[in-house]
Write an enzyme that holds these catalytic residues in place. Structure first.
Site, short mmCIF file in Angstrom:
data_model
loop_
_atom_site.label_atom_id
_atom_site.label_comp_id
_atom_site.label_asym_id
_atom_site.label_seq_id
_atom_site.Cartn_x
_atom_site.Cartn_y
_atom_site.Cartn_z
N LYS A 251 42.23 41.79 32.16
CA LYS A 251 43.39 42.39 32.77
C LYS A 251 43.53 43.65 32.21
O LYS A 251 44.34 43.67 31.15
CB LYS A 251 44.60 41.46 32.86
N ARG A 272 47.84 50.69 44.81
CA ARG A 272 48.01 49.30 45.28
C ARG A 272 49.01 49.30 46.71
O ARG A 272 49.01 48.55 47.19
CB ARG A 272 48.87 48.56 44.05
N PHE A 342 36.16 45.63 39.81
CA PHE A 342 36.22 44.10 39.64
C PHE A 342 35.96 43.29 41.34
O PHE A 342 35.85 42.02 41.29
CB PHE A 342 37.41 43.40 39.08
#
Length: 578
Positions: A251, A272, A342
């Site tokens: 993370k 985001r 990812f």
DNA sequence: TGTGCCTGCCC
DNA sequence: ATTCTGC
DNA sequence: GCAGAATGGGCAGGCACA
């Protein structure tokens, strides 16, 4: 042609919503309203509900919040600003303040469209004297309102409607209105997750029906709502939710970025919350261009600042200096970054949202070899908790925040914080977290549901050498409602008319206290602060503060002199500094 | 031209 | 970001 | 457990103002 719906009618619904706690009842009230408005009004209502005038990715902001709204209220009804401030301090809700000071009048002259149009004008104002213009427009709008209308106009602008209705409840209500049952919310939610525009979903649903949104597919250039992770207190707990093989991934402590690459090689980066941040990262754009070479894709990852000398991961604070619009090229050199990819949500004309994670990872490894500025996020696959622990330790050691554990069979659940992704950070586990015993030296009045008590407390560390208290953070999380309710009484006897002379801080509290009470606080890590003063002399560049602070418990057994010292915090900082 | 307040948005 | 709470 | 509503540190940008 339906007559334009009055803003007053929306306000009437808001009033009812505010008075009801039951979710089912709330959905019924919303459904009732939705069933007699036009598609366009449904769109506007969606935006107003979020305190916005456009979807996030359009970047149109009101640019007007608490302070300027207070000035608008003062101007609208000729009330002294001081009085507005005082009333706000007492009630904790500017909407309620507006309703109180607005003179009684009928209202009802405004339509939803008109209110929206005014807010849009406010958002578009920029340049010299634009603040005055924004204030003026809002004041003029308010002066045409009844007290009830004024209350909600105010709350809309502030983005705090406080009705127990946000995006999901809105979609439930819409489903109920259009299909008679809340069950079709799933279709609407799916469309919302892919379009990231609540207003557009509402518009299309009302116009064409819910079923028409059944097969909404991702589009390059429209951000997809990002999948989020749940959290666990311990890695053992992961087994409860993900019993099989899991991907355990670093993370990274950076910024989430969703990159859209069109066939023509046009690249857009989204944060985001769907802000367009392409211009901030020309280095990443270039690297993606080289890596993809005409293939279209939507990929996701974390940008992290990298130490240019040794290539190590740098902390979040350093990355934040790249959130800029000017001097970008200079900072590309000064603060180099790496994009740790990812996930992949779309590739070569096909949505991968429903493709299992294991296969999405395969696509990534096949098509995204490491290159300058691009890397695949590091992960292992295991079902063994010991192994997870080891990898977690390594992630921390390398400068990561912790790990994210992912179900290998799971699809990409856009927009949801479900148990298919689980995050685990060091400070979630009591034994690994740093805790501090800090002295309460100030209080900040609460707003909304915290009206009438403190919203947060200013806490400080002790320095036995100077005998002074140095502010370290404010804390507002971790208090139960019961604890919050007790705060004013508990603190009243230490109340001071001004800041205690031995307290060092640049924070302005609403209420100052004599250093007396000690509380245990935890947080993630230390940051360099422009306003807190712990170890400020030693550090030169600022004081130390605490990221993600939360209250754990009172330490009534400790006197303020026994609190955590400035020296202890400074040593912690020098020992873990990387 | 420099500074500080305010806002929005990262976490 | 974290945390708490009503449903 | 979901959804919502409170709250944190701290950065850059835009604007007001001296």
């Amino acid at each position: 042609m339906k007559p334009a719906t009055k803003f007053k009618e929306l306000v009437a619904v808001f009033e009812q919503l505010e008075a009801t706690a039951s979710n089912l009842k709330i959905m019924d009230l919303l459904a009732d309203f939705f069933s007699h408005i036009t598609p366009e009004e449904a769109r506007l209502t969606a935006y107003l509900l979020r305190g916005k005038v456009a979807p996030d990715y359009e970047g149109l902001e009101l640019g007007l919040a608490k302070k300027l709204v207070m000035r608008s209220l003062a101007q609208a009804w000729g009330t002294p600003l001081k009085e507005v401030e005082n009333r706000f301090q007492k009630t904790g809700d500017l909407g309620d303040v507006a309703a109180r000071i607005a003179p009684q009048r009928e209202g009802g002259e405004l339509s939803i469209q008109e209110v929206f149009a005014e807010l849009q004008t406010i958002a578009r104002a920029s340049g010299a004297r634009s603040q005055e213009v924004k204030i003026q427009i809002l004041a003029a709008l308010l002066s045409r309102c009844s007290p009830q209308e004024a209350k909600y106009v105010t709350r809309i602008v502030l983005g705090t409607l406080r009705l127990g209705v946000a995006e999901m409840t809105f979609l439930y209500g819409l489903s109920k209105a259009l299909t008679g049952t809340k069950e079709k919310k799933a279709i609407l939610e799916n469309a919302f997750n892919v379009l990231s525009d609540l207003g557009e979903v509402a518009y299309q649903a009302v116009k064409k029906g819910v079923e028409a949104l059944q097969e909404v597919q991702p589009v390059i250039g429209i951000p997809i709502r990002m999948m989020l992770a749940q959290r666990v207190k311990d890695l053992e707990e992961v087994k409860k939710h993900l019993p099989g093989q899991v991907i355990v991934e670093y993370k990274y402590d950076g910024e989430r970025i969703q990159a859209h690459i069109s066939k023509q090689g046009e690249i857009t980066l989204y944060s985001r919350r769907h802000e367009k941040i392409t211009h901030q990262f020309p280095d990443i754009v270039a690297a993606l261009g080289r890596a993809l070479q005409g293939k279209e894709a939507i990929i996701e990852g974390e940008v992290v600042a990298i130490d240019p000398q040794i290539g190590k991961l740098q902390n979040f604070q350093i990355l934040m200096t790249r959130r800029r619009k000017h001097g970008v090229e200079e900072y590309v050199r000064k603060v180099p970054v790496k994009y740790f990819i990812f996930d992949i949500l779309y590739f070569e004309g096909k949505s991968l949202l429903k493709t299992p994670l294991s296969q999405r990872k395969e696509v990534l490894t096949r098509h995204f070899p490491d290159s300058d500025g691009l890397t695949l996020a590091k992960y292992i696959m295991t079902g063994d908790v010991e192994e997870m622990e080891g990898f977690f330790a390594e992630a921390i050691e390398q400068g990561g925040e912790g790990v994210v554990l992912k179900d290998v069979t799971s699809i990409y659940e856009a927009g949801t914080r479900g148990w298919k992704w689980i995050k685990f950070k060091k400070d979630y586990r009591r034994e690994l977290a740093d805790t501090f015993d800090l002295v309460v030296v100030g209080g900040i009045y609460g707003t909304g549901r915290r009206a009438g008590t403190y919203g947060s407390l200013l806490v400080a560390a002790f320095n036995p050498e100077t005998n002074k208290y140095y502010s370290f953070t404010k804390v507002g999380a971790g208090f139960t409602d019961q604890e919050l309710a007790r705060l004013p009484d508990r603190l009243a006897k230490y109340n001071l008319p001004e800041k205690y002379r031995l307290v060092e801080t640049q924070i302005e509290a609403d209420v100052w206290f004599e250093p007396a009470l000690v509380m245990e606080i935890t947080g993630a890590e230390l940051t360099i602060s422009p306003v807190h003063t712990v170890a400020k002399e030693e550090l030169k560049k600022g004081g130390l503060a605490l990221r993600f602070p939360r209250f754990l418990r009172w330490r009534d057994d400790k006197s303020p002199e026994q609190a955590t010292t400035v020296q202890e915090i400074y040593e912690l900082y020098t020992s873990i500094r990387r």
